[in-house]
Design an enzyme around this catalytic site. Structure first.
Site, PDB file in Angstrom:
ATOM      1  N   SER A  93      46.963   4.952  30.893  1.00  0.00           N
ATOM      2  CA  SER A  93      46.747   3.412  30.370  1.00  0.00           C
ATOM      3  C   SER A  93      46.055   2.729  31.730  1.00  0.00           C
ATOM      4  O   SER A  93      46.630   2.823  32.847  1.00  0.00           O
ATOM      5  CB  SER A  93      48.089   2.599  30.094  1.00  0.00           C
ATOM      6  OG  SER A  93      47.917   1.359  29.635  1.00  0.00           O
ATOM      7  N   HIS A 107      40.956  -3.010  28.962  1.00  0.00           N
ATOM      8  CA  HIS A 107      42.279  -2.214  28.797  1.00  0.00           C
ATOM      9  C   HIS A 107      41.754  -0.844  28.094  1.00  0.00           C
ATOM     10  O   HIS A 107      40.866  -0.859  27.059  1.00  0.00           O
ATOM     11  CB  HIS A 107      43.272  -3.117  27.770  1.00  0.00           C
ATOM     12  CG  HIS A 107      44.224  -2.290  27.254  1.00  0.00           C
ATOM     13  ND1 HIS A 107      44.173  -1.837  25.844  1.00  0.00           N
ATOM     14  CD2 HIS A 107      45.308  -1.373  27.742  1.00  0.00           C
ATOM     15  CE1 HIS A 107      45.413  -1.072  25.662  1.00  0.00           C
ATOM     16  NE2 HIS A 107      45.999  -0.654  26.701  1.00  0.00           N
ATOM     17  N   ASN A 109      43.790   2.860  26.750  1.00  0.00           N
ATOM     18  CA  ASN A 109      44.972   3.489  26.484  1.00  0.00           C
ATOM     19  C   ASN A 109      44.548   4.812  25.483  1.00  0.00           C
ATOM     20  O   ASN A 109      44.001   4.722  24.703  1.00  0.00           O
ATOM     21  CB  ASN A 109      46.159   3.031  25.856  1.00  0.00           C
ATOM     22  CG  ASN A 109      47.347   3.800  25.596  1.00  0.00           C
ATOM     23  OD1 ASN A 109      47.522   4.211  24.573  1.00  0.00           O
ATOM     24  ND2 ASN A 109      48.249   3.555  26.945  1.00  0.00           N
ATOM     25  N   VAL A 110      45.158   6.059  26.237  1.00  0.00           N
ATOM     26  CA  VAL A 110      44.842   7.173  25.378  1.00  0.00           C
ATOM     27  C   VAL A 110      46.390   7.974  25.557  1.00  0.00           C
ATOM     28  O   VAL A 110      46.630   7.944  26.711  1.00  0.00           O
ATOM     29  CB  VAL A 110      43.791   8.074  25.649  1.00  0.00           C
ATOM     30  CG1 VAL A 110      42.329   7.628  25.109  1.00  0.00           C
ATOM     31  CG2 VAL A 110      43.565   8.472  27.297  1.00  0.00           C
ATOM     32  N   HIS A 146      31.249  -2.795  21.779  1.00  0.00           N
ATOM     33  CA  HIS A 146      31.495  -2.015  20.579  1.00  0.00           C
ATOM     34  C   HIS A 146      30.672  -0.929  20.203  1.00  0.00           C
ATOM     35  O   HIS A 146      31.004  -0.180  19.421  1.00  0.00           O
ATOM     36  CB  HIS A 146      31.306  -3.412  19.513  1.00  0.00           C
ATOM     37  CG  HIS A 146      32.702  -4.129  19.499  1.00  0.00           C
ATOM     38  ND1 HIS A 146      33.469  -3.770  18.701  1.00  0.00           N
ATOM     39  CD2 HIS A 146      32.894  -5.206  20.383  1.00  0.00           C
ATOM     40  CE1 HIS A 146      34.453  -4.515  18.682  1.00  0.00           C
ATOM     41  NE2 HIS A 146      34.204  -5.684  19.860  1.00  0.00           N
ATOM     42  N   HIS A 176      51.406 -16.198  17.503  1.00  0.00           N
ATOM     43  CA  HIS A 176      52.244 -17.507  17.663  1.00  0.00           C
ATOM     44  C   HIS A 176      50.770 -18.555  18.246  1.00  0.00           C
ATOM     45  O   HIS A 176      51.390 -19.716  18.176  1.00  0.00           O
ATOM     46  CB  HIS A 176      53.269 -17.207  18.876  1.00  0.00           C
ATOM     47  CG  HIS A 176      52.450 -16.916  20.139  1.00  0.00           C
ATOM     48  ND1 HIS A 176      52.264 -15.590  20.273  1.00  0.00           N
ATOM     49  CD2 HIS A 176      52.274 -17.461  21.443  1.00  0.00           C
ATOM     50  CE1 HIS A 176      51.948 -15.328  21.534  1.00  0.00           C
ATOM     51  NE2 HIS A 176      51.935 -16.542  22.279  1.00  0.00           N
ATOM     52  N   GLY A 259      63.163   3.190  28.894  1.00  0.00           N
ATOM     53  CA  GLY A 259      63.649   3.509  30.400  1.00  0.00           C
ATOM     54  C   GLY A 259      62.628   3.618  31.174  1.00  0.00           C
ATOM     55  O   GLY A 259      62.888   4.388  32.169  1.00  0.00           O
ATOM     56  N   GLY A 260      61.556   3.525  30.933  1.00  0.00           N
ATOM     57  CA  GLY A 260      60.471   3.917  31.711  1.00  0.00           C
ATOM     58  C   GLY A 260      60.424   3.177  33.213  1.00  0.00           C
ATOM     59  O   GLY A 260      61.238   2.227  33.402  1.00  0.00           O
ATOM     60  N   ARG A 261      59.531   3.305  34.038  1.00  0.00           N
ATOM     61  CA  ARG A 261      59.449   2.955  35.062  1.00  0.00           C
ATOM     62  C   ARG A 261      58.603   1.199  35.177  1.00  0.00           C
ATOM     63  O   ARG A 261      57.521   1.082  34.779  1.00  0.00           O
ATOM     64  CB  ARG A 261      58.656   3.628  36.021  1.00  0.00           C
ATOM     65  CG  ARG A 261      58.365   3.272  37.683  1.00  0.00           C
ATOM     66  CD  ARG A 261      57.856   4.204  38.636  1.00  0.00           C
ATOM     67  NE  ARG A 261      57.841   3.740  40.031  1.00  0.00           N
ATOM     68  CZ  ARG A 261      56.842   3.113  40.519  1.00  0.00           C
ATOM     69  NH1 ARG A 261      55.642   2.786  39.797  1.00  0.00           N
ATOM     70  NH2 ARG A 261      56.965   2.649  41.763  1.00  0.00           N
TER      71      ARG A 261
END
Length: 304
Positions: A93, A107, A109-110, A146, A176, A259-261
């Site tokens: 990420s 951004h 992420n894979v 794109h 929101h 509980g990740g870093r």
């Protein structure tokens, strides 16, 4: 199902992207290897971070492998039948926050998930995507980004890009505030069809197309002159980025719930942010144009 191959690809992808970004900025990344405690399930990763660079005010590229005995709620929200399974999740990420407001935030992420339970067949899936968050809009940049996303998905079916583009528009939306985070890109999750090898090839293609999608935009905009006005607007829009990540983003929630870093999870946050009460840009300004012409759902691939 060769999960070792997935791990090798992700680690290699991180290394290649960090090397190129470091060359673009002219600064080295700090490399922070970490281990997840065994009592939390084990795992670890490598967080690569650059702060205060010439090009990037903050750039974070993280690889992580997290194991656990129970899937957290954010991972089983759309598939409740998987609650209670042990799991391993791995992914790369990145979030890049350039200093120049004319260069957009981006951004990527894979990721891959594998969940199992005694007496049941193992379950796996892939997810990911990339999206662009400009502060000042340029149609040619949006089209390029794109179209590169489309090209990354083209070998896997003509329906993939329009479907994942709509998914991205829907997902990266601040409900929101009733506005999108940026101009989108592609987003997909829980992909497990038609088979493991094809789904894995798709996330490889997305990862391999990232620099092709982003670097030309950086090179075109990085020397645009800017002043205090542009930096202030950038800070306000970065505030929207923070709101999305902390309120809506499943990846952030998964990392915190599993509980990740914390430092690695929150490396996506921009270094300087501003919130102004009831902010509305002046009509007819470039800032207003971002809202009226770019922060709307558009078919950028077909834009002339």
């Amino acid at each position: 199902m060769d999960f070792a191959a997935v791990e090798r690809f992700l680690q290699d992808l991180q290394g290649r992207i960090v090397t190129r970004l470091s060359a673009l900025d002219g600064s080295a990344f700090r490399r922070d290897a970490w281990q997840r405690p065994a009592d939390k399930g084990g795992g670890g990763g490598l967080t690569c971070i650059l702060e205060g660079g010439e090009l990037f005010e903050r750039a974070g590229v993280g690889y992580s492998l997290v194991r656990g005995s129970n899937l957290p709620p954010s991972a089983s929200a759309t598939r409740p039948e998987l609650a209670g399974r042990s799991f391993q999740a791995m992914g790369v990420s990145l979030v890049l926050h350039p200093r120049n407001p004319y260069v957009p935030t981006v951004h990527l992420n894979v990721r891959s998930f594998f969940a199992e339970k005694e007496g049941a067949d193992p379950v796996w899936w892939f997810g990911g995507g990339m999206d662009l968050t400009p502060y000042y809009g340029y149609e040619e940049d949006a089209r390029h980004f794109h179209r590169t996303c489309r090209d990354a998905l083209a070998p896997f079916g003509a329906d993939r890009y329009p479907r994942y583009k709509r998914w991205c528009d829907d997902y990266f939306f601040l409900r929101h505030r009733n506005e999108p985070r940026g101009i989108g890109g592609i987003f997909f999750d829980d992909v497990h069809e038609p088979d493991f090898d094809t789904a894995f090839a798709m996330i490889r293609s997305v990862g391999e197309h990232f620099l092709t999608a982003y670097e030309p935009i950086v090179q075109t905009r990085r020397n645009e002159p800017y002043g205090e006005r542009e930096r202030e607007f950038q800070a306000v829009r970065r505030g929207r980025y923070v709101e999305f990540n902390l309120v809506h983003d499943r990846g952030t929630l998964f990392g915190l719930q599993s509980g990740g870093r914390t430092e690695s999870i929150l490396m996506s946050m921009p270094p300087q942010v501003a919130w102004r009460y009831d902010y509305t840009p002046e009509p007819g300004t470039p800032e207003a144009r971002l809202y009226s012409e770019f922060l709307v759902a558009r078919d950028w691939v077909e834009t002339a």
